[in-house]
Structure formats: structure tokens, C-alpha cells
Design a protein around this motif. Sequence first.
Motif, PDB file in Angstrom:
ATOM      1  N   ASP A 148       0.822  -1.207   0.000  1.00  0.00           N
ATOM      2  CA  ASP A 148       0.000   0.000   0.000  1.00  0.00           C
ATOM      3  C   ASP A 148       0.858   1.260   0.000  1.00  0.00           C
ATOM      4  O   ASP A 148       0.497   2.279  -0.598  1.00  0.00           O
ATOM      5  CB  ASP A 148      -0.927   0.014   1.231  1.00  0.00           C
ATOM      6  CG  ASP A 148      -2.063  -0.991   1.099  1.00  0.00           C
ATOM      7  OD1 ASP A 148      -2.540  -1.194  -0.039  1.00  0.00           O
ATOM      8  OD2 ASP A 148      -2.451  -1.576   2.121  1.00  0.00           O
ATOM      9  N   ARG A 246      -6.038   8.034  -2.397  1.00  0.00           N
ATOM     10  CA  ARG A 246      -5.111   6.934  -2.069  1.00  0.00           C
ATOM     11  C   ARG A 246      -4.046   7.450  -1.100  1.00  0.00           C
ATOM     12  O   ARG A 246      -2.964   7.884  -1.499  1.00  0.00           O
ATOM     13  CB  ARG A 246      -4.469   6.383  -3.340  1.00  0.00           C
ATOM     14  CG  ARG A 246      -5.468   5.574  -4.165  1.00  0.00           C
ATOM     15  CD  ARG A 246      -4.801   4.547  -5.035  1.00  0.00           C
ATOM     16  NE  ARG A 246      -3.820   5.148  -5.938  1.00  0.00           N
ATOM     17  CZ  ARG A 246      -3.245   4.507  -6.934  1.00  0.00           C
ATOM     18  NH1 ARG A 246      -3.556   3.241  -7.163  1.00  0.00           N
ATOM     19  NH2 ARG A 246      -2.376   5.107  -7.712  1.00  0.00           N
ATOM     20  N   HIS A 272      -9.360   8.031   8.439  1.00  0.00           N
ATOM     21  CA  HIS A 272      -9.405   7.134   7.270  1.00  0.00           C
ATOM     22  C   HIS A 272     -10.791   6.517   7.100  1.00  0.00           C
ATOM     23  O   HIS A 272     -11.310   6.444   5.984  1.00  0.00           O
ATOM     24  CB  HIS A 272      -8.329   6.049   7.416  1.00  0.00           C
ATOM     25  CG  HIS A 272      -6.968   6.522   6.998  1.00  0.00           C
ATOM     26  ND1 HIS A 272      -6.426   6.264   5.775  1.00  0.00           N
ATOM     27  CD2 HIS A 272      -6.056   7.284   7.656  1.00  0.00           C
ATOM     28  CE1 HIS A 272      -5.229   6.824   5.676  1.00  0.00           C
ATOM     29  NE2 HIS A 272      -4.976   7.441   6.820  1.00  0.00           N
ATOM     30  N   GLY A 276     -13.357   7.088   3.909  1.00  0.00           N
ATOM     31  CA  GLY A 276     -13.268   5.936   2.991  1.00  0.00           C
ATOM     32  C   GLY A 276     -11.857   5.572   2.580  1.00  0.00           C
ATOM     33  O   GLY A 276     -11.657   4.814   1.633  1.00  0.00           O
ATOM     34  N   ARG A 277     -10.882   6.081   3.281  1.00  0.00           N
ATOM     35  CA  ARG A 277      -9.487   5.772   2.920  1.00  0.00           C
ATOM     36  C   ARG A 277      -9.020   4.539   3.707  1.00  0.00           C
ATOM     37  O   ARG A 277      -8.092   4.616   4.504  1.00  0.00           O
ATOM     38  CB  ARG A 277      -8.590   6.968   3.230  1.00  0.00           C
ATOM     39  CG  ARG A 277      -8.808   8.167   2.313  1.00  0.00           C
ATOM     40  CD  ARG A 277      -8.015   9.363   2.803  1.00  0.00           C
ATOM     41  NE  ARG A 277      -8.002  10.453   1.841  1.00  0.00           N
ATOM     42  CZ  ARG A 277      -8.954  11.364   1.731  1.00  0.00           C
ATOM     43  NH1 ARG A 277     -10.015  11.322   2.530  1.00  0.00           N
ATOM     44  NH2 ARG A 277      -8.864  12.325   0.829  1.00  0.00           N
ATOM     45  N   ALA A 279      -8.986  -0.101   3.572  1.00  0.00           N
ATOM     46  CA  ALA A 279      -9.341  -1.380   2.951  1.00  0.00           C
ATOM     47  C   ALA A 279      -9.411  -1.288   1.441  1.00  0.00           C
ATOM     48  O   ALA A 279     -10.140  -2.041   0.802  1.00  0.00           O
ATOM     49  CB  ALA A 279     -10.670  -1.905   3.521  1.00  0.00           C
ATOM     50  N   ARG A 280      -8.677  -0.356   0.885  1.00  0.00           N
ATOM     51  CA  ARG A 280      -8.557  -0.281  -0.568  1.00  0.00           C
ATOM     52  C   ARG A 280      -7.072  -0.183  -0.915  1.00  0.00           C
ATOM     53  O   ARG A 280      -6.292   0.359  -0.127  1.00  0.00           O
ATOM     54  CB  ARG A 280      -9.309   0.946  -1.108  1.00  0.00           C
ATOM     55  CG  ARG A 280     -10.821   0.790  -0.966  1.00  0.00           C
ATOM     56  CD  ARG A 280     -11.576   1.848  -1.749  1.00  0.00           C
ATOM     57  NE  ARG A 280     -11.470   3.163  -1.132  1.00  0.00           N
ATOM     58  CZ  ARG A 280     -11.081   4.250  -1.780  1.00  0.00           C
ATOM     59  NH1 ARG A 280     -10.717   4.183  -3.042  1.00  0.00           N
ATOM     60  NH2 ARG A 280     -11.033   5.405  -1.176  1.00  0.00           N
ATOM     61  N   PRO A 281      -6.670  -0.666  -2.080  1.00  0.00           N
ATOM     62  CA  PRO A 281      -5.243  -0.584  -2.422  1.00  0.00           C
ATOM     63  C   PRO A 281      -4.729   0.851  -2.309  1.00  0.00           C
ATOM     64  O   PRO A 281      -5.312   1.787  -2.851  1.00  0.00           O
ATOM     65  CB  PRO A 281      -5.195  -1.082  -3.874  1.00  0.00           C
ATOM     66  CG  PRO A 281      -6.394  -1.959  -3.994  1.00  0.00           C
ATOM     67  CD  PRO A 281      -7.451  -1.350  -3.112  1.00  0.00           C
ATOM     68  N   ALA A 283      -4.678   2.759   0.307  1.00  0.00           N
ATOM     69  CA  ALA A 283      -5.408   3.627   1.239  1.00  0.00           C
ATOM     70  C   ALA A 283      -5.618   2.880   2.549  1.00  0.00           C
ATOM     71  O   ALA A 283      -6.357   1.900   2.589  1.00  0.00           O
ATOM     72  CB  ALA A 283      -6.768   4.018   0.651  1.00  0.00           C
ATOM     73  N   SER A 284      -4.953   3.354   3.606  1.00  0.00           N
ATOM     74  CA  SER A 284      -5.082   2.652   4.882  1.00  0.00           C
ATOM     75  C   SER A 284      -4.393   3.420   6.000  1.00  0.00           C
ATOM     76  O   SER A 284      -3.370   4.066   5.770  1.00  0.00           O
ATOM     77  CB  SER A 284      -4.434   1.270   4.781  1.00  0.00           C
ATOM     78  OG  SER A 284      -4.682   0.515   5.946  1.00  0.00           O
ATOM     79  N   ARG A 501      -6.113  -7.383   1.940  1.00  0.00           N
ATOM     80  CA  ARG A 501      -6.406  -6.241   2.805  1.00  0.00           C
ATOM     81  C   ARG A 501      -7.675  -6.556   3.584  1.00  0.00           C
ATOM     82  O   ARG A 501      -8.733  -6.737   2.984  1.00  0.00           O
ATOM     83  CB  ARG A 501      -6.602  -4.978   1.977  1.00  0.00           C
ATOM     84  CG  ARG A 501      -5.319  -4.487   1.387  1.00  0.00           C
ATOM     85  CD  ARG A 501      -5.527  -3.344   0.431  1.00  0.00           C
ATOM     86  NE  ARG A 501      -4.269  -3.106  -0.284  1.00  0.00           N
ATOM     87  CZ  ARG A 501      -3.842  -3.844  -1.301  1.00  0.00           C
ATOM     88  NH1 ARG A 501      -4.596  -4.833  -1.758  1.00  0.00           N
ATOM     89  NH2 ARG A 501      -2.689  -3.599  -1.867  1.00  0.00           N
ATOM     90  N   ALA A 503     -10.919  -6.195   5.291  1.00  0.00           N
ATOM     91  CA  ALA A 503     -11.979  -5.200   5.315  1.00  0.00           C
ATOM     92  C   ALA A 503     -12.812  -5.446   6.558  1.00  0.00           C
ATOM     93  O   ALA A 503     -13.681  -6.308   6.580  1.00  0.00           O
ATOM     94  CB  ALA A 503     -12.851  -5.324   4.074  1.00  0.00           C
TER      95      ALA A 503
END
Length: 822
Positions: A148, A246, A272, A276-277, A279-281, A283-284, A501, A503
Motif C-alpha cells: 500500500d 489513495r 481514514h 473511505g481511505r 481497505a482499498r489498495p 489507502a489505509s 487487505r 476489510a
Amino acid sequence: MATRTTCPYCGVGCGVLAHDDGRIEGDPDHPANRGRLCSKGAALGETLALPDRLLFPEVGGKRASWDAALDAVAEGFSRTQASHGPDAVALYVSGQLLTEDYYAANKFAKAVLGTANIDSNSRLCMASAVAAHRRAFGEDIVPGIYADLEIADLVILVGSNLAWCHPVLFRRLEVAKAARPEMRVVVVDPRRTASCGIADLHLAIAPGSDVALFNALRLDDAEHAAPCGIGAELATLMQWWRDTPRTVTLFSQGVNQSSAGTDKANAIINAHVATGRIARPGASPFSITGQPNAMGGREVGALATMLAGHLDYDCPGDRDTVAAYWGSDRVPHGPGLKAVDLFRAVGAGDVRALWVMATNPAVSMPDGNFVRTALAACPFVVVSDITHASDTLDYAHVKLPALGWGEKDGTVTNSERVISRSRAFLPAPGEARADWWIVAQVAARLGFAEKFAWAGPGEIFAEHARLTGLGRKRAFFIAPLADAKYDTLPPTRWPVGGPDRVAPETQRIVPTPFRAPVGAADAAFPLKLNTGRLRDQWHTMTRTGLVPRLMAHAPEPELFAHPLDAPGADGTLVRVSSALGDGVFRLRHDATLRPGDCFAPMHFTRQLAPAARVNGVVNAHPDPHSGQPELKHTPVRLAAFTADWHALAVSRDKLGPDLAPFAALAPVTGGWRAELAGTGAPEAAFARLRAVLDGPGHWIVLRDMAEMQFRAARIMHDRLQAVLCLGADHALPPRDWFVALFAEDVLAPAERRALLAGTQGGPPPSPLVCACHGVDAATIQRGGDTLDTVGRATRAGTGCGSCRPEILALLAARVPMLKIRA
Ligand code: SF4
């Protein structure tokens, strides 16, 4: 042939190839490091033959058989519990343990002794992140992975000097940024650290104000960041945050080691989750651990607040799941004492039998003077360790020799949830044994032989793995690995069979009102002391402190202060005092610090610099949720340390550390170097130290009473055996020159003459920057204008890469040379 294993230092968890011919290399197939190692990992081969190795069990200071030592431990614990109750005993364990050792220790405490009083030095490292994960996700889940960092468009490092503390991960980030220059890196830290070398923006926020910053990002309201005390940089970060989905926020000890550490971590996670930042590539939020196996300890629940296998005391049914699996009705129903409270209980006489494994609380715990007094008063102390050179050994009634890195076999889990094998490639020295075996033997003596009848660590791993499939469903699921081939287990990320990742099904926003750090500076203690790591040292230096090229980077304990706060000139000695204790350090002026802040390294022990055990100064206010103490914010004052004499001694053998009120020992090629300072007549000190350095050969001596300068060198067969330079101030002849002479087999006549004159003849010495290739700052500054040209001309920065941020700083600053700290 090579053995595939894992580096025993930081939480990056790099794969290592240990070759039969003694070479150590990064494992190109390990996903964490892809063949890279930092300066510490690359020097592992130089730490295998540890002097001061603890080779045999000892009881009451005398060598004992294993049977006698194990009987003594079992008897001491059962006697204490019989007379003072089940919670009058405790274990204090370590992120240096392998997962199987950790599991065995936890099962022993909870299923055999029936106490939840088992805590780990990981409490000082990442307990706040654990508490925050559990509040936000309902489970201790690290939601990000290393990749990430490489695909994010904005990376925010908070309370993390990644360049020095997790160098290989920093190098991955540096390479990713070089490939995509549009990627932005932001450092949030009161100090300008080496990590700023690649940063597009540095926010020097007020110490302890992280919660306010992340509340402002979450709410998109700059007003909330008022306690941070920053202006234009805040507006820039807020704009970048708005523009960049991201985003990875990586945080470490600067966040966790705080009386508001859990809220700080939750404020980051909140920002985060709310935007919504996560559990996404790319963004964590991402907590990175300090220790090599802090994650393994969390998994097996070897902390006072947890049960095994990510089961919790406060989840109905969890305790019964563990108790049934272990077949023990002794498993406690609630949490035990966390580290700070545990040692307070030792001091109060409530805990009367303590087993310390693979850690050095006499140095590493805050309020260190209290902890040492408590250990001295504890009726029964057992210490399992690999070395005599641990300050905690001084308090042990029973000493148990454990296996070290390269000798023991098991698994570790790194900061991105990857489980790797740590394999043995060396024979067990002396009578040293695996920690799990020692624990199982004591359990057997207490009537639990059957439940600890493991033939090896593979069986322990399988037992632990099966537990993760029992009870309520958790993200920490490795049950399928119970049937995997343990010997050939490849690096494996959990959840096994799950997504890369995690979620979390439950993502909660946790209220995080800003709280100022405990212990505000006042008239008596007007400055704030921050503590942290050095680039080439690890914890209490029992390994890295023995490697000359690692010690050359920072051979003395130094305290950094803003010139406005410094009570003396750069290079003089300074006493730092808090309400709890004091220490003596070499003073360094640092105009990049915020006025009012100062910084000192955490590593030094009685073995190398007794006056610089900084945790004797540091306060122990714990976070109310995690119990993690406030290691980075202690009100202090500084005063000049006045010495009548200063001395440099270089000798073939290590000198005792108690020779002077200020003493700093460091290994050099072929011997040891000591910086000393004290009070009293210089001539008398010279005579006393000469006597200490005496031995075969003959002395050549120079005394200049008018200038109060004294020189002496002992030579045997034209080879230097000892050097002593003593004077009224610190301006003694160049240290590096003496050290270089010491490495020579034969002293040339001109060198003999120069030795006493204290004149070197060549250019002035310059600090070492590149530990891999032995390149100093002056050579780097002559070597070129960019990292590439310097690398081609001098090889600096082309090894592990840990020094690259310092090379960049040197090129930027040229003269005067700027020394950057962790
Ligand atoms: Fe070891 Fe360095 Fe890798 Fe950390 S970054 S695991 S210390 S080689």
C-alpha cells in the motif's frame, strides 16, 4: 547452502539467508525485503559469537544443573502462590520471543499458574495501536500491507522515523517515490528526522498534538488543529488530503508511546474510516511495530489484556473457549497487570515472584530507578536470557540460558501480518535451551506435563493454529496452517485464505477529544524530553553494541537541544534531570528542534554508559486504555555537567563502566574505546586510569603540568596495547586517529612520536555515515553533488541504503555538517 530465516530486529520482518560460510544476505524471495537488508541486518553475521554469553543455569549465583534450576523455579512460584495467592506471581516477556515461545509462556501463566499477570515489553511498543484497533474494528487488525505504501499517492508518516527505525520499508518507499515523483510524502513529527530526507512537507507539530491534527483532517476543519501550533503547512496538508483518496498514514512509537496513545491512533483511524481511505489498495491507516515479533505476541495473547488466538476477556464465551481447549479451569476471567502496573506491584510487594524472558526491564522501563529498586526487593526473580550483559541479570535469583537468534526455531509475524519461519543454523551453545522447552519443563514440575508435551515448536504452532478456528469467527485465522509442512512453511499472510487487505466488518468512529500530554513543563522542569532510536542500534545494544562499525555511527550517548536551551557549548557534557532522576550525556546543539524540546537515545545501559540510562529520567504515565507509558514527553531541565578532567582511553580489553561519573564505552577494531570525565585532580585521575590500563609491554608517558595535559601509551612488540589521553577539557587528540592506530599490527616510528604529541598530521576526522562501506562525512562531501555521483565515487549509500537520508542532508547542508538523529 543457506538457511532461510528472518531478521531478529525490527517489525519489517526481513527474510535473511544465512550461508554456511558465515555470510548473511537478504532473502530475494521474501516479500518484505526482496533481498534488501539495513545496516543492522547486514551486520548480523558479526554478532553471532556474543561474548558474555549465558551458557549454564545458575541458582543463587552458582552454576546449577538444569534439573536443579527448573526445580528452583517451580518451587519458587508454587511457594509464592501458596502463601500469597495466585496473582502474587507474574511473567514479563518480550517481542524478541518466537511465537511458539510466546504461546508456551502465555499458556503457562494462564493455564498453569492461573494468573493473567503476563505482560510483554510490547506494551511499551504498540499497545496503543492494539487498543485502537480493537476499539475501531472489534479486533486487533492491521488493515494495510507494505505494498500500500508503494501505490499510495500520499504517504503520511506520523511519529515514525521510518528511515532509521524501519529502514528497508523506508527504502521501498524511497524507490516508489523515485519511480513516481508525483507521490507525496509528509512527515508529521516535532523533530526534523532523517525521514524528512524524501519528504515534500514536514509538519513540526507540538509534541502530543497528533489527535488535534487528525481530528482536523477528519472534520475538514483547521480550527481543530490549533494545539498543533502550525500554519501554512497545515493548509497544504489539508488540501493534499482532500485531493488524494489513495492515502496511507503510517504511525509508530511517536503515536503509541503516549498517555493519549490510543486516542492518537484512533484519531488517525477515524480520519481514514470517515473518508473511505481504508481497505482499498493504497489507502489505509497503518501501525508498524517496533519489535520483530510484537505481532506474534498479540496473536497468541501474551499480554495481560488478551487471551490466546485473538480471543478477548470481554467477549462472552471467549475465556471458556480457551479454558476448554487447554483443559484447564485455572484460566483467569479478567485481565492482569500491564507493564507499568506490574512493576509497581513488584515494588509494593504484591507481586513476589517474577519471571523475565528475553527482555531488559531494568533499562527499558520508564521510571527506571524505581523499577531497579523494585527488582532488587523482589523475593524471587527468574531471568531467561542469552547474555550476562543485561542489567536485569543483576537482580536474578535464577538465571536460565536461552537460545538466541540463529539457534532457535519457530515463527515470527511482521507488521503486515506475514508469518515467517525463523530457523536455526547454529548449534546450541553450552547448555542453552529453547524458551518453550524451559517453560514446558517448569509446567511439568507443577503437574502439567501432558499439556506441555510438545516434541518441538511445530507442534506448538499447530496447537495455536487450531485455536484460531475455534469459538467466534475472527479475522486472525490460520487454522489451515496446522496441517501445513512446518519445516518448509513459506511466508504466509493471515487471514489464511482471506483477502490481502482485511476489510473489517465493523468500522467504528471512536470519540477522540484532544488531551495535552501528562506532565506539563513548569519552572522547575521547563523543557520536554523526547526519546527514540539511533540508526544502527537495537534496543539495549546487547548485539548491535558489540559491532565496531555500527557503534562508529554514534559512539557516545548524545542529548540534542536547541541552541537557545543548551546550557553549554556543543560537545560539552550536560546533565538532564526530571522529577524522577537524572543522566549525563554529550550535548549537541540542534537548531532544527523546536525551542523547548530536547531528544536523547533510549539504548544505553550500565554495560556501556551507566550515566546515560535515559529511562531513569523518563516518566511512566500510562495511557488509560492501552497502559502504554508516556515515553516521549517528560518535563526536564538541563544543566552543564562540570568535570575537572576528560579522558580518552583505548585498550585491548573492555574497561569497567564505573570508572568515572561519565563513561561511554564502544568497541573498535581490535579493542575498546572509552570516553571518560570526572572530578578531582587530573594528575590523580591519570595515575588511577593508567593503573587500570596496565599490563605487559612498556609505557611511554608525557606529562605537561602547565597545560594539564597527560598522555600515555603502552606498547608491546611494536603494537599498541593501550592509550590514555587526559586533559582539563574535552579537546583531546582525534579519536578516530587513535582508533585507526589501534587497528595496526606494527606502530611506525613517526606514529609513535605523533602519538604522544597527539598530533595526527592528516586531515581532521569526520563522523562515519555509511556503516556498510566505512565512508565518513567529509569523503561524502567531496564525492559529488547527488546520491548517484557520491555512490559511484565513494560507494556510500550503495549498501543497505540506511545512510541515504544523511547523505542527502550532507549534500544539502555541505558545511557545517548536520547530524540528523532518529
Ligand atoms: Fe532487520 Fe533492518 Fe529489515 Fe528491520 S529493516 S527487519 S532491522 S534488516
